[in-house]
Design a protein around this motif. Sequence first.
Motif, PDB file in Angstrom:
ATOM      1  N   ILE A 113     -18.797 -11.074   7.691  1.00 34.49           N
ATOM      2  CA  ILE A 113     -19.179  -9.739   7.210  1.00 34.49           C
ATOM      3  C   ILE A 113     -18.012  -9.138   6.441  1.00 34.49           C
ATOM      4  O   ILE A 113     -16.915  -8.963   6.968  1.00 34.49           O
ATOM      5  CB  ILE A 113     -19.578  -8.828   8.390  1.00 34.49           C
ATOM      6  N   GLU A 114     -18.253  -8.802   5.170  1.00 34.90           N
ATOM      7  CA  GLU A 114     -17.183  -8.329   4.295  1.00 34.90           C
ATOM      8  C   GLU A 114     -16.839  -6.867   4.525  1.00 34.90           C
ATOM      9  O   GLU A 114     -15.676  -6.465   4.432  1.00 34.90           O
ATOM     10  CB  GLU A 114     -17.592  -8.545   2.838  1.00 34.90           C
ATOM     11  N   ARG A 115     -17.846  -6.050   4.757  1.00 30.95           N
ATOM     12  CA  ARG A 115     -17.659  -4.634   5.059  1.00 30.95           C
ATOM     13  C   ARG A 115     -18.936  -4.128   5.683  1.00 30.95           C
ATOM     14  O   ARG A 115     -20.001  -4.708   5.494  1.00 30.95           O
ATOM     15  CB  ARG A 115     -17.262  -3.821   3.821  1.00 30.95           C
ATOM     16  N   VAL A 116     -18.843  -3.031   6.443  1.00 27.10           N
ATOM     17  CA  VAL A 116     -19.997  -2.572   7.205  1.00 27.10           C
ATOM     18  C   VAL A 116     -20.135  -1.056   7.112  1.00 27.10           C
ATOM     19  O   VAL A 116     -19.140  -0.326   7.117  1.00 27.10           O
ATOM     20  CB  VAL A 116     -19.899  -3.018   8.688  1.00 27.10           C
ATOM     21  N   VAL A 117     -21.379  -0.614   6.989  1.00 31.55           N
ATOM     22  CA  VAL A 117     -21.723   0.804   7.091  1.00 31.55           C
ATOM     23  C   VAL A 117     -22.495   0.997   8.386  1.00 31.55           C
ATOM     24  O   VAL A 117     -23.553   0.386   8.586  1.00 31.55           O
ATOM     25  CB  VAL A 117     -22.580   1.281   5.908  1.00 31.55           C
ATOM     26  N   CYS A 118     -21.963   1.833   9.257  1.00 32.75           N
ATOM     27  CA  CYS A 118     -22.665   2.237  10.472  1.00 32.75           C
ATOM     28  C   CYS A 118     -23.158   3.662  10.256  1.00 32.75           C
ATOM     29  O   CYS A 118     -22.363   4.604  10.247  1.00 32.75           O
ATOM     30  CB  CYS A 118     -21.731   2.168  11.685  1.00 32.75           C
ATOM     31  N   ALA A 119     -24.456   3.820  10.071  1.00 31.10           N
ATOM     32  CA  ALA A 119     -25.039   5.132   9.815  1.00 31.10           C
ATOM     33  C   ALA A 119     -25.705   5.672  11.071  1.00 31.10           C
ATOM     34  O   ALA A 119     -26.476   4.959  11.726  1.00 31.10           O
ATOM     35  CB  ALA A 119     -26.063   5.038   8.683  1.00 31.10           C
ATOM     36  N   ASP A 120     -25.382   6.905  11.418  1.00 30.40           N
ATOM     37  CA  ASP A 120     -26.061   7.610  12.512  1.00 30.40           C
ATOM     38  C   ASP A 120     -26.140   6.747  13.767  1.00 30.40           C
ATOM     39  O   ASP A 120     -27.200   6.574  14.365  1.00 30.40           O
ATOM     40  CB  ASP A 120     -27.463   8.023  12.054  1.00 30.40           C
ATOM     41  N   GLY A 121     -24.987   6.216  14.166  1.00 29.35           N
ATOM     42  CA  GLY A 121     -24.964   5.347  15.338  1.00 29.35           C
ATOM     43  C   GLY A 121     -23.899   5.769  16.335  1.00 29.35           C
ATOM     44  O   GLY A 121     -22.975   6.516  16.014  1.00 29.35           O
ATOM     45  N   ARG A 122     -24.037   5.254  17.533  1.00 23.19           N
ATOM     46  CA  ARG A 122     -23.036   5.423  18.580  1.00 23.19           C
ATOM     47  C   ARG A 122     -22.339   4.083  18.810  1.00 23.19           C
ATOM     48  O   ARG A 122     -22.735   3.059  18.258  1.00 23.19           O
ATOM     49  CB  ARG A 122     -23.684   5.878  19.892  1.00 23.19           C
ATOM     50  N   THR A 207     -14.793  -0.301   7.132  1.00 19.99           N
ATOM     51  CA  THR A 207     -15.901   0.253   7.909  1.00 19.99           C
ATOM     52  C   THR A 207     -16.114   1.715   7.534  1.00 19.99           C
ATOM     53  O   THR A 207     -15.173   2.512   7.556  1.00 19.99           O
ATOM     54  CB  THR A 207     -15.626   0.145   9.423  1.00 19.99           C
ATOM     55  N   LEU A 208     -17.349   2.033   7.187  1.00 20.30           N
ATOM     56  CA  LEU A 208     -17.724   3.405   6.844  1.00 20.30           C
ATOM     57  C   LEU A 208     -18.744   3.912   7.849  1.00 20.30           C
ATOM     58  O   LEU A 208     -19.746   3.245   8.120  1.00 20.30           O
ATOM     59  CB  LEU A 208     -18.332   3.454   5.439  1.00 20.30           C
ATOM     60  N   TYR A 209     -18.481   5.084   8.377  1.00 24.51           N
ATOM     61  CA  TYR A 209     -19.426   5.766   9.256  1.00 24.51           C
ATOM     62  C   TYR A 209     -20.067   6.910   8.479  1.00 24.51           C
ATOM     63  O   TYR A 209     -19.368   7.706   7.844  1.00 24.51           O
ATOM     64  CB  TYR A 209     -18.721   6.313  10.494  1.00 24.51           C
ATOM     65  N   VAL A 210     -21.383   6.980   8.520  1.00 26.27           N
ATOM     66  CA  VAL A 210     -22.130   8.005   7.806  1.00 26.27           C
ATOM     67  C   VAL A 210     -23.090   8.667   8.790  1.00 26.27           C
ATOM     68  O   VAL A 210     -23.802   7.959   9.525  1.00 26.27           O
ATOM     69  CB  VAL A 210     -22.935   7.390   6.638  1.00 26.27           C
ATOM     70  N   GLY A 211     -23.135   9.994   8.800  1.00 29.98           N
ATOM     71  CA  GLY A 211     -24.018  10.665   9.743  1.00 29.98           C
ATOM     72  C   GLY A 211     -24.528  11.989   9.224  1.00 29.98           C
ATOM     73  O   GLY A 211     -23.857  12.671   8.438  1.00 29.98           O
ATOM     74  N   GLY A 212     -25.720  12.359   9.669  1.00 30.00           N
ATOM     75  CA  GLY A 212     -26.298  13.631   9.292  1.00 30.00           C
ATOM     76  C   GLY A 212     -25.640  14.785  10.027  1.00 30.00           C
ATOM     77  O   GLY A 212     -25.294  14.674  11.205  1.00 30.00           O
ATOM     78  N   SER A 213     -25.493  15.902   9.343  1.00 36.06           N
ATOM     79  CA  SER A 213     -24.824  17.058   9.943  1.00 36.06           C
ATOM     80  C   SER A 213     -25.613  17.626  11.121  1.00 36.06           C
ATOM     81  O   SER A 213     -25.029  18.279  11.997  1.00 36.06           O
ATOM     82  CB  SER A 213     -24.619  18.149   8.886  1.00 36.06           C
ATOM     83  N   HIS A 214     -26.936  17.375  11.155  1.00 36.17           N
ATOM     84  CA  HIS A 214     -27.770  17.894  12.247  1.00 36.17           C
ATOM     85  C   HIS A 214     -28.215  16.771  13.194  1.00 36.17           C
ATOM     86  O   HIS A 214     -29.176  16.947  13.943  1.00 36.17           O
ATOM     87  CB  HIS A 214     -29.011  18.589  11.672  1.00 36.17           C
ATOM     88  N   ASP A 215     -27.526  15.646  13.158  1.00 34.36           N
ATOM     89  CA  ASP A 215     -27.902  14.515  13.995  1.00 34.36           C
ATOM     90  C   ASP A 215     -27.542  14.805  15.449  1.00 34.36           C
ATOM     91  O   ASP A 215     -26.375  15.026  15.775  1.00 34.36           O
ATOM     92  CB  ASP A 215     -27.185  13.251  13.518  1.00 34.36           C
ATOM     93  N   LYS A 216     -28.550  14.784  16.324  1.00 38.03           N
ATOM     94  CA  LYS A 216     -28.314  14.978  17.755  1.00 38.03           C
ATOM     95  C   LYS A 216     -28.208  13.640  18.486  1.00 38.03           C
ATOM     96  O   LYS A 216     -27.667  13.569  19.583  1.00 38.03           O
ATOM     97  CB  LYS A 216     -29.435  15.821  18.357  1.00 38.03           C
ATOM     98  N   GLY A 217     -28.740  12.575  17.890  1.00 40.04           N
ATOM     99  CA  GLY A 217     -28.668  11.266  18.518  1.00 40.04           C
ATOM    100  C   GLY A 217     -27.296  10.629  18.378  1.00 40.04           C
ATOM    101  O   GLY A 217     -26.845   9.902  19.273  1.00 40.04           O
TER     102      GLY A 217
END
Length: 265
Positions: A113-122, A207-217
């Motif tokens: 894996i060259e690079r990873v985006v973890c979106a809206d995750g724990r 590694t990039l983390y992306v998340g919604g400002s109103h994400d409760k999960g």
Amino acid sequence: MTGRVDLGNHSLQTYIDGPKGAPWLILSNSLGASAEMWDPQIPELGKHFQVLRYDTRGHGKSDVPPGPYTFDQLVGDVIGLMDKLGIETARFMGLSKGGMTGLGLAITYPERIERVVCADGRSDAPPPFRAMWDDRIGKVEENGMAGIVEGTMATWFTPDWIEANPQAAGQIQRMILSHEPEGYISNCRALQGLDYYRHLHKITIPTLYVGGSHDKGAAPDVMRAMADATPGGRYVEIPDAAHVANINAPQAFNRAVLDFLTECG
């Protein structure tokens, strides 16, 4: 191009878009979704990559092998797909459960894996998180997927988005209802065993983390802490988006991930 890939004990439904010969990008769906959740990203990502989407085990048109599942199995499915399709290395983006799978890949298979985006995750499963999934499992056992549709939509999207996009919201509700309860529950059990936070310091790939400002999960403070724990980790917040930020705010999401995914080196 679509097709099923046999991984031995089960098969996964796959979808490939984009020009042959371009770098590979693998997209992994969230719990309760299928590969179609990435439709808002395909037109843009398909300009730069061969994009492999797949319905994760227990979801969409993929098989529902006996559960419960583990993240070792979910990570292994990705490596199995890569091996079967002759993909030596790829970039990876996943949302929620898919993003968590990406962390497992980054920790365990950095050579693939060259690079990873973890979106809206724990990256961990504290007691309240595990208890929440017990409650969700109980609702599915009692009422099938219909038992969690309303709550899932309220978690995934802001009320304004649901009100402004009734047709898309209806399509997503049908996607949720299409899953086999057994597959959904088996994936919930994987989430209850999530234990990557203590290993984030081992990640050596971008590694990039992306998340919604109103994400409760996967709340912004949780994702910021994950980025801080990851060597060179970055965090980008998507304004006015909830848990499924790539659909809730697709233009902002695409801007956040595209530069990172197209970086070289």
